[in-house]
Design an enzyme around this catalytic site. Sequence first.
Site, PDB file in Angstrom:
ATOM      1  CE  LYS A  34      -0.174  -0.264   5.036  1.00 14.92           C
ATOM      2  NZ  LYS A  34      -0.994  -0.942   6.081  1.00 14.92           N
ATOM      3  NE  ARG A 130      -6.239   0.867  11.980  1.00 13.11           N
ATOM      4  CZ  ARG A 130      -5.030   0.842  11.398  1.00 13.11           C
ATOM      5  NH1 ARG A 130      -4.168   1.887  11.298  1.00 13.11           N
ATOM      6  NH2 ARG A 130      -4.795  -0.366  11.043  1.00 13.11           N
ATOM      7  CE1 TYR A 252      17.199  29.949   5.980  1.00 11.78           C
ATOM      8  CE2 TYR A 252      17.352  27.503   5.545  1.00 11.78           C
ATOM      9  CZ  TYR A 252      17.158  28.882   5.282  1.00 11.78           C
ATOM     10  OH  TYR A 252      16.950  29.216   3.827  1.00 11.78           O
ATOM     11  CG  MET A 300      12.822  23.158   0.165  1.00  9.17           C
ATOM     12  SD  MET A 300      12.026  24.222  -0.745  1.00  9.17           S
ATOM     13  CE  MET A 300      11.012  24.921   0.479  1.00  9.17           C
TER      14      MET A 300
HETATM   15  C1  LIG Z   1      -0.140  -1.902   6.904  1.00  6.36           C
HETATM   16  C2  LIG Z   1      -0.782  -3.270   7.278  1.00  6.36           C
HETATM   17  C3  LIG Z   1       0.200  -4.518   7.196  1.00  6.36           C
HETATM   18  C4  LIG Z   1       1.557  -4.403   7.463  1.00  6.36           C
HETATM   19  O1  LIG Z   1       2.047  -3.925   8.567  1.00  6.36           O
HETATM   20  P1  LIG Z   1       3.704  -3.821   8.627  1.00  6.36           P
HETATM   21  O2  LIG Z   1       3.917  -3.430  10.010  1.00  6.36           O
HETATM   22  O3  LIG Z   1       4.182  -2.695   7.675  1.00  6.36           O
HETATM   23  O4  LIG Z   1       4.132  -5.037   8.557  1.00  6.36           O
HETATM   24  C5  LIG Z   1      -0.735  -5.387   7.816  1.00  6.36           C
HETATM   25  N1  LIG Z   1      -1.989  -5.458   7.955  1.00  6.36           N
HETATM   26  C6  LIG Z   1      -2.820  -4.531   7.958  1.00  6.36           C
HETATM   27  C7  LIG Z   1      -4.104  -4.490   8.108  1.00  6.36           C
HETATM   28  C8  LIG Z   1      -1.980  -3.277   7.516  1.00  6.36           C
HETATM   29  O5  LIG Z   1      -2.806  -2.187   7.442  1.00  6.36           O
END
Ligand SMILES: *Cc1c(COP(=O)(O)O)cnc(C)c1O
Length: 356
Positions: A34, A130, A252, A300
Amino acid sequence: MTRPARALLKWSNLRHNYRIARQRTRHEAYAVIKADGYGHGMTACADALAGEADGFAVACVDEAVRLRDAGIRQPILVLEGAMEPAEWQLASRYHLQLAIHHPQQLRDRAAVVFDEAVAVWLKINSGMNRLGVRFSDAPEMIARIRNDQGLILRHVMSHFSSSDEADTACYEAQKTRMLGQAWPVPLSLSNSASVLRGGVEGERVLRPGIMLYGSSPLEGVTAREAGLRPVMTLQSALISTHSVPAGESVGYGGSWTATRETRVGVVAIGYGDGYPRHAPAGTPVNVAGVRCPLIGRVSMDMITVDITDAPEACIGSPVELWGELVDIDEVAALAGTISYELYCRLTPRVPRTNLQ
Ligand SMILES: *Cc1c(COP(=O)(O)O)cnc(C)c1O
């Protein structure tokens, strides 16, 4: 001279890390790609793993459709499931598997017709609070899914809230809650931290994410110790060097002041590239093979580094911000964040270079 900042991506390391996830447990593993493959490039990640991944997991239907359009044929799980009725039709058309975490998704499904049945994973809220349905609501949800000719209940899944912590009490409690029920289909529980702890006896499908990219989510265990190799190396080069006398400040706000005559190297990387602005003085930067401390504020387009102890370093010398030589988890911790965010915040200004 073109700007030297770039991200090298070593895809053989992604495959290596995926194999570690599989070998640890001998379960199936859906590679979580993702958020554009945690900033590494979603379709490039899928291509690199196409020969061996059991499946892929993404956050939303849009991401899954993009994978299909790029020619990916493996199973794809959508972790947040359908967000409107039309996404059920897309799931059917593109052979996507959808998480169901809320009864609204079944109401959406009832509003549409589609030809091919959609495989679904029922997501249980086992303590994270969640997404997911509560244990008490699970039997009714399972019955509704099983009574629907258009749906195939493939797995029951849950997500851990604290599998990365040294204190494993919450993790153990969530596991116990999930394993204490009689489910009609196999379980999927483990994220990377849980995989690195050895997985969960009795589950079928792992969902590793961050570990695939070569970073360790486990408190007190480095990626190297876990046998992981970084996929991304963020590098740049020195574009200036000069000396400042003791007592003068750099950058800065003059937030850093030299306590000795200091040789300063200016590196072409900054928060405009995704290098964290909150990285404090002392954050490690590798200059020409020598570990040097960041000094002054991150700008930046540039950072400044104390290269007094790297006398060979000169304009054009290679610099690594994280990757093979500098552990991204160390940089993230110093900057008050996690590697996930550093990867995801790399900006499009940084060109990606693919290595095998
Ligand atoms: C993002 C996610 C994972 C992967 O988690 P990691 O900590 O990156 O291994 C697994 N299951 C769900 C539901 C997630 O949202």
